[in-house]
Design a protein around this motif. Structure first.
Motif, PDB file in Angstrom:
ATOM      1  N   LEU A  34       0.875  -1.149   0.000  1.00 49.65           N
ATOM      2  CA  LEU A  34       0.000   0.000   0.000  1.00 49.65           C
ATOM      3  C   LEU A  34       0.924   1.214   0.000  1.00 49.65           C
ATOM      4  CD1 LEU A  34      -3.204   0.817   1.689  1.00 49.65           C
ATOM      5  CD2 LEU A  34      -1.272   2.268   2.291  1.00 49.65           C
ATOM      6  N   CYS A  35       0.752   2.106  -0.965  1.00 41.53           N
ATOM      7  CA  CYS A  35       1.652   3.263  -1.088  1.00 41.53           C
ATOM      8  C   CYS A  35       0.865   4.556  -0.970  1.00 41.53           C
ATOM      9  CB  CYS A  35       2.384   3.221  -2.423  1.00 41.53           C
ATOM     10  SG  CYS A  35       3.394   1.739  -2.617  1.00 41.53           S
ATOM     11  N   ASN A  36       1.475   5.533  -0.329  1.00 39.72           N
ATOM     12  CA  ASN A  36       0.851   6.833  -0.142  1.00 39.72           C
ATOM     13  C   ASN A  36       1.836   7.925  -0.545  1.00 39.72           C
ATOM     14  OD1 ASN A  36      -1.435   8.377   0.843  1.00 39.72           O
ATOM     15  ND2 ASN A  36      -0.064   9.067   2.453  1.00 39.72           N
ATOM     16  N   THR A  37       1.407   8.776  -1.461  1.00 39.43           N
ATOM     17  CA  THR A  37       2.212   9.916  -1.892  1.00 39.43           C
ATOM     18  C   THR A  37       1.475  11.186  -1.510  1.00 39.43           C
ATOM     19  OG1 THR A  37       2.979   8.631  -3.799  1.00 39.43           O
ATOM     20  CG2 THR A  37       3.381  11.008  -3.853  1.00 39.43           C
ATOM     21  N   GLN A  38       2.150  12.071  -0.794  1.00 43.16           N
ATOM     22  CA  GLN A  38       1.574  13.363  -0.428  1.00 43.16           C
ATOM     23  C   GLN A  38       2.320  14.446  -1.201  1.00 43.16           C
ATOM     24  OE1 GLN A  38       2.227  13.071   3.851  1.00 43.16           O
ATOM     25  NE2 GLN A  38       0.011  12.832   4.120  1.00 43.16           N
ATOM     26  N   TYR A  39       1.564  15.355  -1.827  1.00 48.70           N
ATOM     27  CA  TYR A  39       2.134  16.433  -2.630  1.00 48.70           C
ATOM     28  C   TYR A  39       1.994  17.753  -1.879  1.00 48.70           C
ATOM     29  CZ  TYR A  39       1.772  12.924  -6.290  1.00 48.70           C
ATOM     30  OH  TYR A  39       1.886  11.771  -7.020  1.00 48.70           O
ATOM     31  N   PHE A  40       3.095  18.505  -1.846  1.00 52.02           N
ATOM     32  CA  PHE A  40       3.132  19.772  -1.115  1.00 52.02           C
ATOM     33  C   PHE A  40       3.388  20.946  -2.062  1.00 52.02           C
ATOM     34  CE2 PHE A  40       4.019  16.452   1.866  1.00 52.02           C
ATOM     35  CZ  PHE A  40       3.300  16.818   2.981  1.00 52.02           C
ATOM     36  N   SER A  41       3.052  22.131  -1.604  1.00 57.25           N
ATOM     37  CA  SER A  41       3.154  23.320  -2.449  1.00 57.25           C
ATOM     38  C   SER A  41       4.581  23.807  -2.653  1.00 57.25           C
ATOM     39  CB  SER A  41       2.314  24.462  -1.864  1.00 57.25           C
ATOM     40  OG  SER A  41       2.801  24.801  -0.572  1.00 57.25           O
ATOM     41  N   ASP A  42       5.484  23.486  -1.734  1.00 56.81           N
ATOM     42  CA  ASP A  42       6.861  23.972  -1.864  1.00 56.81           C
ATOM     43  C   ASP A  42       7.836  23.045  -1.145  1.00 56.81           C
ATOM     44  OD1 ASP A  42       6.601  24.530   0.853  1.00 56.81           O
ATOM     45  OD2 ASP A  42       6.157  26.638   0.516  1.00 56.81           O
ATOM     46  N   SER A  43       9.101  23.350  -1.242  1.00 55.12           N
ATOM     47  CA  SER A  43      10.138  22.469  -0.684  1.00 55.12           C
ATOM     48  C   SER A  43      10.101  22.381   0.839  1.00 55.12           C
ATOM     49  CB  SER A  43      11.520  22.921  -1.147  1.00 55.12           C
ATOM     50  OG  SER A  43      11.788  24.231  -0.700  1.00 55.12           O
ATOM     51  N   ALA A  44       9.485  23.354   1.516  1.00 56.56           N
ATOM     52  CA  ALA A  44       9.355  23.302   2.968  1.00 56.56           C
ATOM     53  C   ALA A  44       8.290  22.284   3.401  1.00 56.56           C
ATOM     54  CB  ALA A  44       9.009  24.678   3.522  1.00 56.56           C
ATOM     55  N   ARG A  45       7.488  21.852   2.458  1.00 55.21           N
ATOM     56  CA  ARG A  45       6.432  20.860   2.696  1.00 55.21           C
ATOM     57  C   ARG A  45       5.502  21.269   3.846  1.00 55.21           C
ATOM     58  NH1 ARG A  45      10.648  18.576   0.379  1.00 55.21           N
ATOM     59  NH2 ARG A  45      10.396  16.868  -1.103  1.00 55.21           N
ATOM     60  N   THR A  46       5.061  22.517   3.813  1.00 57.25           N
ATOM     61  CA  THR A  46       4.176  23.010   4.864  1.00 57.25           C
ATOM     62  C   THR A  46       2.703  22.965   4.461  1.00 57.25           C
ATOM     63  OG1 THR A  46       4.556  25.253   4.069  1.00 57.25           O
ATOM     64  CG2 THR A  46       5.886  24.521   5.930  1.00 57.25           C
ATOM     65  N   ARG A  65      -3.731  18.356  -6.374  1.00 55.55           N
ATOM     66  CA  ARG A  65      -2.839  18.523  -7.528  1.00 55.55           C
ATOM     67  C   ARG A  65      -1.481  17.881  -7.259  1.00 55.55           C
ATOM     68  NH1 ARG A  65       0.423  23.498  -7.210  1.00 55.55           N
ATOM     69  NH2 ARG A  65      -0.078  24.523  -5.253  1.00 55.55           N
ATOM     70  N   VAL A  66      -0.815  17.562  -8.356  1.00 52.57           N
ATOM     71  CA  VAL A  66       0.491  16.907  -8.301  1.00 52.57           C
ATOM     72  C   VAL A  66       1.579  17.968  -8.403  1.00 52.57           C
ATOM     73  CG1 VAL A  66       2.021  15.296  -9.505  1.00 52.57           C
ATOM     74  CG2 VAL A  66      -0.431  14.808  -9.324  1.00 52.57           C
ATOM     75  N   THR A  67       2.551  17.905  -7.506  1.00 56.82           N
ATOM     76  CA  THR A  67       3.703  18.802  -7.555  1.00 56.82           C
ATOM     77  C   THR A  67       4.968  17.952  -7.464  1.00 56.82           C
ATOM     78  OG1 THR A  67       3.910  19.081  -5.161  1.00 56.82           O
ATOM     79  CG2 THR A  67       2.378  20.573  -6.308  1.00 56.82           C
ATOM     80  N   GLY A  68       6.099  18.569  -7.495  1.00 57.02           N
ATOM     81  CA  GLY A  68       7.368  17.859  -7.363  1.00 57.02           C
ATOM     82  C   GLY A  68       7.849  17.724  -5.934  1.00 57.02           C
ATOM     83  N   TYR A  69       7.078  18.255  -4.982  1.00 59.16           N
ATOM     84  CA  TYR A  69       7.490  18.201  -3.581  1.00 59.16           C
ATOM     85  C   TYR A  69       6.634  17.157  -2.872  1.00 59.16           C
ATOM     86  CZ  TYR A  69       9.511  22.564  -5.075  1.00 59.16           C
ATOM     87  OH  TYR A  69      10.207  23.506  -5.765  1.00 59.16           O
ATOM     88  N   ILE A  70       7.235  16.033  -2.530  1.00 58.95           N
ATOM     89  CA  ILE A  70       6.459  14.906  -2.036  1.00 58.95           C
ATOM     90  C   ILE A  70       7.040  14.312  -0.760  1.00 58.95           C
ATOM     91  CG2 ILE A  70       5.772  14.278  -4.382  1.00 58.95           C
ATOM     92  CD1 ILE A  70       7.682  11.821  -4.037  1.00 58.95           C
ATOM     93  N   THR A  71       6.187  13.573  -0.068  1.00 61.56           N
ATOM     94  CA  THR A  71       6.621  12.557   0.888  1.00 61.56           C
ATOM     95  C   THR A  71       5.962  11.281   0.407  1.00 61.56           C
ATOM     96  OG1 THR A  71       4.803  12.952   2.432  1.00 61.56           O
ATOM     97  CG2 THR A  71       6.860  14.136   2.835  1.00 61.56           C
ATOM     98  N   TRP A  72       6.656  10.163   0.545  1.00 58.07           N
ATOM     99  CA  TRP A  72       6.178   8.893   0.009  1.00 58.07           C
ATOM    100  C   TRP A  72       6.400   7.804   1.036  1.00 58.07           C
ATOM    101  CZ3 TRP A  72       8.367   4.131  -1.377  1.00 58.07           C
ATOM    102  CH2 TRP A  72       7.608   3.351  -2.227  1.00 58.07           C
ATOM    103  N   SER A  73       5.419   6.929   1.175  1.00 65.76           N
ATOM    104  CA  SER A  73       5.573   5.803   2.086  1.00 65.76           C
ATOM    105  C   SER A  73       4.945   4.558   1.487  1.00 65.76           C
ATOM    106  CB  SER A  73       4.944   6.109   3.452  1.00 65.76           C
ATOM    107  OG  SER A  73       3.540   6.290   3.303  1.00 65.76           O
ATOM    108  N   ALA A  74       5.460   3.399   1.882  1.00 63.26           N
ATOM    109  CA  ALA A  74       4.937   2.118   1.425  1.00 63.26           C
ATOM    110  C   ALA A  74       4.862   1.170   2.620  1.00 63.26           C
ATOM    111  CB  ALA A  74       5.815   1.530   0.349  1.00 63.26           C
TER     112      ALA A  74
END
Length: 78
Positions: A34-46, A65-74
């Motif tokens: 099970l994988c979870n990707t969270q997308y954030f608005s900027d590099s600070a991930r706030t 929306r999809v951005t390039g700033y993520i946290t990912w877990s499996a």
């Protein structure tokens, strides 16, 4: 036809070249996880702006929306 293909390739290369520094892509979710990707608005991930969850049964749930700033877990499926 070849001009259209070249134009699309050029646009794709430009889009990839304009990713902000520090941006990253999510890894592929392996079978049996099970994988979870969270997308954030900027590099600070706030500010969370989107989520993609890939479930053990193959279903995928997304919002935002999809951005390039993520946290990912499996997590392994039980």
């Amino acid at each position: 036809m070849i001009r259209r293909v070249l134009a699309v390739a050029a646009l794709a290369a430009t889009a990839l070249a304009t990713l902000p520094a520090g941006a990253q892509a999510a890894p592929a979710c392996r079978a049996g996880y099970l994988c979870n990707t969270q997308y954030f608005s900027d590099s600070a991930r706030t500010t969370l702006v989107g989520v993609k969850t890939e479930f053990c049964n193959g279903e995928v749930s997304t919002w935002g929306r999809v951005t390039g700033y993520i946290t990912w877990s499996a997590s392994p499926c039980s």
